[in-house]
Design a protein around this motif. Structure first.
Motif, PDB file in Angstrom:
ATOM      1  N   GLN A 245      72.608  -6.755 -39.710  1.00  0.00           N
ATOM      2  CA  GLN A 245      73.258  -7.982 -39.219  1.00  0.00           C
ATOM      3  C   GLN A 245      74.503  -8.315 -40.039  1.00  0.00           C
ATOM      4  OE1 GLN A 245      70.257 -11.018 -39.218  1.00  0.00           O
ATOM      5  NE2 GLN A 245      69.058 -10.087 -37.558  1.00  0.00           N
ATOM      6  N   VAL A 246      74.393  -8.171 -41.366  1.00  0.00           N
ATOM      7  CA  VAL A 246      75.557  -8.427 -42.223  1.00  0.00           C
ATOM      8  C   VAL A 246      76.643  -7.393 -41.967  1.00  0.00           C
ATOM      9  CG1 VAL A 246      76.345  -8.516 -44.623  1.00  0.00           C
ATOM     10  CG2 VAL A 246      74.171  -9.558 -44.000  1.00  0.00           C
ATOM     11  N   MET A 247      76.249  -6.154 -41.729  1.00  0.00           N
ATOM     12  CA  MET A 247      77.240  -5.112 -41.472  1.00  0.00           C
ATOM     13  C   MET A 247      77.995  -5.377 -40.174  1.00  0.00           C
ATOM     14  SD  MET A 247      78.109  -2.041 -39.843  1.00  0.00           S
ATOM     15  CE  MET A 247      76.658  -1.205 -39.234  1.00  0.00           C
ATOM     16  N   PHE A 248      77.265  -5.791 -39.110  1.00  0.00           N
ATOM     17  CA  PHE A 248      77.918  -6.087 -37.825  1.00  0.00           C
ATOM     18  C   PHE A 248      78.752  -7.367 -37.903  1.00  0.00           C
ATOM     19  CE2 PHE A 248      74.452  -3.503 -35.674  1.00  0.00           C
ATOM     20  CZ  PHE A 248      75.311  -2.444 -35.415  1.00  0.00           C
ATOM     21  N   PHE A 249      78.456  -8.235 -38.842  1.00  0.00           N
ATOM     22  CA  PHE A 249      79.246  -9.458 -39.012  1.00  0.00           C
ATOM     23  C   PHE A 249      80.644  -9.138 -39.521  1.00  0.00           C
ATOM     24  CE2 PHE A 249      80.492 -13.191 -41.604  1.00  0.00           C
ATOM     25  CZ  PHE A 249      80.556 -14.122 -40.588  1.00  0.00           C
ATOM     26  N   ARG A 250      80.764  -8.048 -40.281  1.00  0.00           N
ATOM     27  CA  ARG A 250      82.045  -7.570 -40.809  1.00  0.00           C
ATOM     28  C   ARG A 250      82.798  -8.685 -41.561  1.00  0.00           C
ATOM     29  NH1 ARG A 250      81.319  -4.687 -36.105  1.00  0.00           N
ATOM     30  NH2 ARG A 250      81.539  -2.416 -36.351  1.00  0.00           N
ATOM     31  N   PRO A 251      82.330  -9.010 -42.764  1.00  0.00           N
ATOM     32  CA  PRO A 251      83.003 -10.095 -43.517  1.00  0.00           C
ATOM     33  C   PRO A 251      84.468  -9.828 -43.804  1.00  0.00           C
ATOM     34  CG  PRO A 251      80.857  -9.561 -44.471  1.00  0.00           C
ATOM     35  CD  PRO A 251      81.155  -8.506 -43.463  1.00  0.00           C
ATOM     36  N   TYR A 252      84.853  -8.559 -43.947  1.00  0.00           N
ATOM     37  CA  TYR A 252      86.257  -8.253 -44.257  1.00  0.00           C
ATOM     38  C   TYR A 252      87.175  -8.589 -43.099  1.00  0.00           C
ATOM     39  CZ  TYR A 252      84.953  -3.968 -41.754  1.00  0.00           C
ATOM     40  OH  TYR A 252      84.486  -3.078 -40.825  1.00  0.00           O
ATOM     41  N   GLN A 253      86.609  -8.729 -41.875  1.00  0.00           N
ATOM     42  CA  GLN A 253      87.413  -9.168 -40.744  1.00  0.00           C
ATOM     43  C   GLN A 253      87.338 -10.681 -40.540  1.00  0.00           C
ATOM     44  OE1 GLN A 253      86.217  -6.972 -37.270  1.00  0.00           O
ATOM     45  NE2 GLN A 253      87.100  -5.026 -38.001  1.00  0.00           N
ATOM     46  N   GLN A 254      86.246 -11.284 -40.976  1.00  0.00           N
ATOM     47  CA  GLN A 254      86.104 -12.732 -40.815  1.00  0.00           C
ATOM     48  C   GLN A 254      87.001 -13.495 -41.778  1.00  0.00           C
ATOM     49  OE1 GLN A 254      84.317 -14.019 -38.366  1.00  0.00           O
ATOM     50  NE2 GLN A 254      83.536 -12.018 -37.702  1.00  0.00           N
ATOM     51  N   TRP A 255      87.119 -12.994 -42.991  1.00  0.00           N
ATOM     52  CA  TRP A 255      87.940 -13.667 -44.023  1.00  0.00           C
ATOM     53  C   TRP A 255      88.970 -12.665 -44.556  1.00  0.00           C
ATOM     54  CZ3 TRP A 255      82.398 -13.966 -44.871  1.00  0.00           C
ATOM     55  CH2 TRP A 255      81.839 -15.138 -44.350  1.00  0.00           C
ATOM     56  N   GLN A 256      89.960 -12.405 -43.774  1.00  0.00           N
ATOM     57  CA  GLN A 256      90.964 -11.409 -44.156  1.00  0.00           C
ATOM     58  C   GLN A 256      91.907 -11.904 -45.243  1.00  0.00           C
ATOM     59  OE1 GLN A 256      93.041 -10.028 -40.671  1.00  0.00           O
ATOM     60  NE2 GLN A 256      91.155  -9.506 -39.553  1.00  0.00           N
ATOM     61  N   GLY A 257      91.989 -13.211 -45.423  1.00  0.00           N
ATOM     62  CA  GLY A 257      92.942 -13.738 -46.405  1.00  0.00           C
ATOM     63  C   GLY A 257      92.590 -13.430 -47.845  1.00  0.00           C
ATOM     64  N   ILE A 258      91.310 -13.162 -48.135  1.00  0.00           N
ATOM     65  CA  ILE A 258      90.900 -12.889 -49.517  1.00  0.00           C
ATOM     66  C   ILE A 258      90.699 -11.396 -49.760  1.00  0.00           C
ATOM     67  CG2 ILE A 258      89.818 -15.143 -49.739  1.00  0.00           C
ATOM     68  CD1 ILE A 258      87.100 -13.753 -49.357  1.00  0.00           C
ATOM     69  N   HIS A 259      91.112 -10.571 -48.813  1.00  0.00           N
ATOM     70  CA  HIS A 259      90.873  -9.129 -48.959  1.00  0.00           C
ATOM     71  C   HIS A 259      91.588  -8.570 -50.181  1.00  0.00           C
ATOM     72  CE1 HIS A 259      90.396  -4.896 -48.011  1.00  0.00           C
ATOM     73  NE2 HIS A 259      89.615  -5.210 -46.978  1.00  0.00           N
ATOM     74  N   TRP A 260      92.818  -9.025 -50.407  1.00  0.00           N
ATOM     75  CA  TRP A 260      93.578  -8.497 -51.546  1.00  0.00           C
ATOM     76  C   TRP A 260      92.924  -8.863 -52.873  1.00  0.00           C
ATOM     77  CZ3 TRP A 260      95.457 -11.809 -55.227  1.00  0.00           C
ATOM     78  CH2 TRP A 260      95.443 -13.171 -54.912  1.00  0.00           C
ATOM     79  N   PHE A 261      92.374 -10.100 -52.940  1.00  0.00           N
ATOM     80  CA  PHE A 261      91.729 -10.530 -54.170  1.00  0.00           C
ATOM     81  C   PHE A 261      90.441  -9.741 -54.414  1.00  0.00           C
ATOM     82  CE2 PHE A 261      88.459 -13.250 -56.124  1.00  0.00           C
ATOM     83  CZ  PHE A 261      89.022 -13.433 -57.371  1.00  0.00           C
ATOM     84  N   VAL A 262      89.670  -9.503 -53.366  1.00  0.00           N
ATOM     85  CA  VAL A 262      88.409  -8.766 -53.523  1.00  0.00           C
ATOM     86  C   VAL A 262      88.677  -7.326 -53.943  1.00  0.00           C
ATOM     87  CG1 VAL A 262      86.313  -8.027 -52.328  1.00  0.00           C
ATOM     88  CG2 VAL A 262      87.279 -10.279 -51.874  1.00  0.00           C
ATOM     89  N   ASP A 263      89.760  -6.739 -53.459  1.00  0.00           N
ATOM     90  CA  ASP A 263      90.102  -5.368 -53.847  1.00  0.00           C
ATOM     91  C   ASP A 263      90.329  -5.254 -55.351  1.00  0.00           C
ATOM     92  OD1 ASP A 263      89.878  -4.116 -51.412  1.00  0.00           O
ATOM     93  OD2 ASP A 263      91.962  -4.507 -50.835  1.00  0.00           O
TER      94      ASP A 263
END
Length: 338
Positions: A66-84
């Motif tokens: 369920q978490v995988m299909f939720f795709r958090p990296y697409q839901q909150w794209q604005g913090i992707h650079w920080f998480v990287d």
């Protein structure tokens, strides 16, 4: 009126760093107490429960999908650079270099190898336990999953437990384990817990790990930290053996080699003087004893006293010649009346 300059915080920090290294008189080594044994037992039970829940394809596996299909990296794209960037705090290479630099400085300042040896023992335990679990269970990650709803176990993967999470727990938790005071240990424990929690959630956000991988990674890292007191006798023996090897190597130095410099504050052995030497020194003339000793402000080496130096006379006179001037030392001419 002369007043002393008030030292700033930066001045006090540099003054502390300029002090000579010194070995602490008492190093607080954590013991395997009943409280720690209880935590170790509870964490091991949690570890086995997570493994059993994944092997039996229970509700935890369904939550992973369920978490995988939720795709958090697409839901909150604005913090992707920080998480990287943040997920680097769980990578073994960079974190090991940063923590080893700090613990190496502490080892040099305190004249003890325990911080570095403890770090090495913890990383060795981490690689053995987590690596064996990864290869033994062979679970595939979310990006390489083949069948929806399956646990993806035994397919040749190396994702279970999460190495990033376990490494963050051990690498940053070792700072709290080696803290010199209970208050510092509590603060560092909280900081390491928050850091490892963020690293685990970052891997779930990026889709590189299942949620159950992160849970097992936290348990695996905590087991290593809780089991470290059992390694303390081995660490002490290793430190003693290394220092003995260093002393034997120094004893085999060739004749005429400069002796190693003693640290400030180290005890210095002074040869006792005999009674005859004391009597000879007492009857020695004062002039001879004063001339034989060099002042403390002079550099070491042979020095001559002022009386033994050759007098230097200036060549010529510094005054310009004058016709009416009488040189010194000549008798004055009598004055006669004309």
């Amino acid at each position: 009126m002369r007043t002393e300059r008030t030292l700033t915080r930066l001045d006090r920090v540099f003054a502390r760093l300029d002090r000579e290294p010194e070995r602490p008189a008492h190093i607080d080594v954590p013991k395997m107490s009943r409280h720690r044994v209880a935590l170790l037992t509870g964490t091991l039970a949690f570890y086995l429960a997570i493994v059993w829940a994944v092997v039996t394809t229970s509700w935890l596996v369904r939550l992973d999908w369920q978490v995988m299909f939720f795709r958090p990296y697409q839901q909150w794209q604005g913090i992707h650079w920080f998480v990287d960037y943040y997920v680097v705090l769980g990578q073994r290479g960079p974190t090991a270099v940063m923590v080893a630099a700090w613990l190496g400085w502490r080892s040099w300042r305190q004249h003890t190898l325990r911080p570095m040896l403890t770090l090495g023992a913890s990383l060795l335990l981490l690689n053995i336990t987590v690596g064996a679990a990864k290869l033994g269970m062979g679970r595939l990650g979310p990006h390489y999953a083949t069948t929806i709803g399956s646990n993806e176990m035994g397919l040749g993967g190396d994702i279970f437990p999460s190495g990033h999470t376990a490494n963050a727990v051990v690498t940053w938790g070792i700072l709290a384990y080696l803290a010199s005071s209970p208050r510092t240990r509590r603060w560092l424990s909280a900081v390491s817990a928050v850091t490892s929690l963020g690293v685990g959630m970052a891997t779930v956000y990026l889709g590189t790990h299942w949620l159950s991988d992160v849970l097992l990674g936290w348990a695996a890292g905590l087991l290593v930290l809780l089991a470290l007191p059992w390694c303390e006798p081995l660490i002490t023996r290793a430190e003693t053996a290394i220092f003995d090897l260093r002393d034997r190597w120094r004893a085999r130095a060739p004749v005429g080699a400069p002796a190693p410099a003693l640290p400030v504050g180290a005890p210095v052995l002074v040869e006792p003087r005999s009674t005859a030497q004391d009597e000879a020194a007492a009857h020695e003339p004062a002039s001879v004893s004063r001339s034989a000793r060099a002042p403390v402000y002079l550099a070491p080496g042979p020095h001559t006293t002022r009386a033994e130096r050759t007098p230097v006379t200036p060549i010529g006179s510094r005054r310009p010649p004058h016709a009416d001037r009488v040189p010194r030392g000549t008798p004055a001419r009598p004055v006669t009346a004309d």
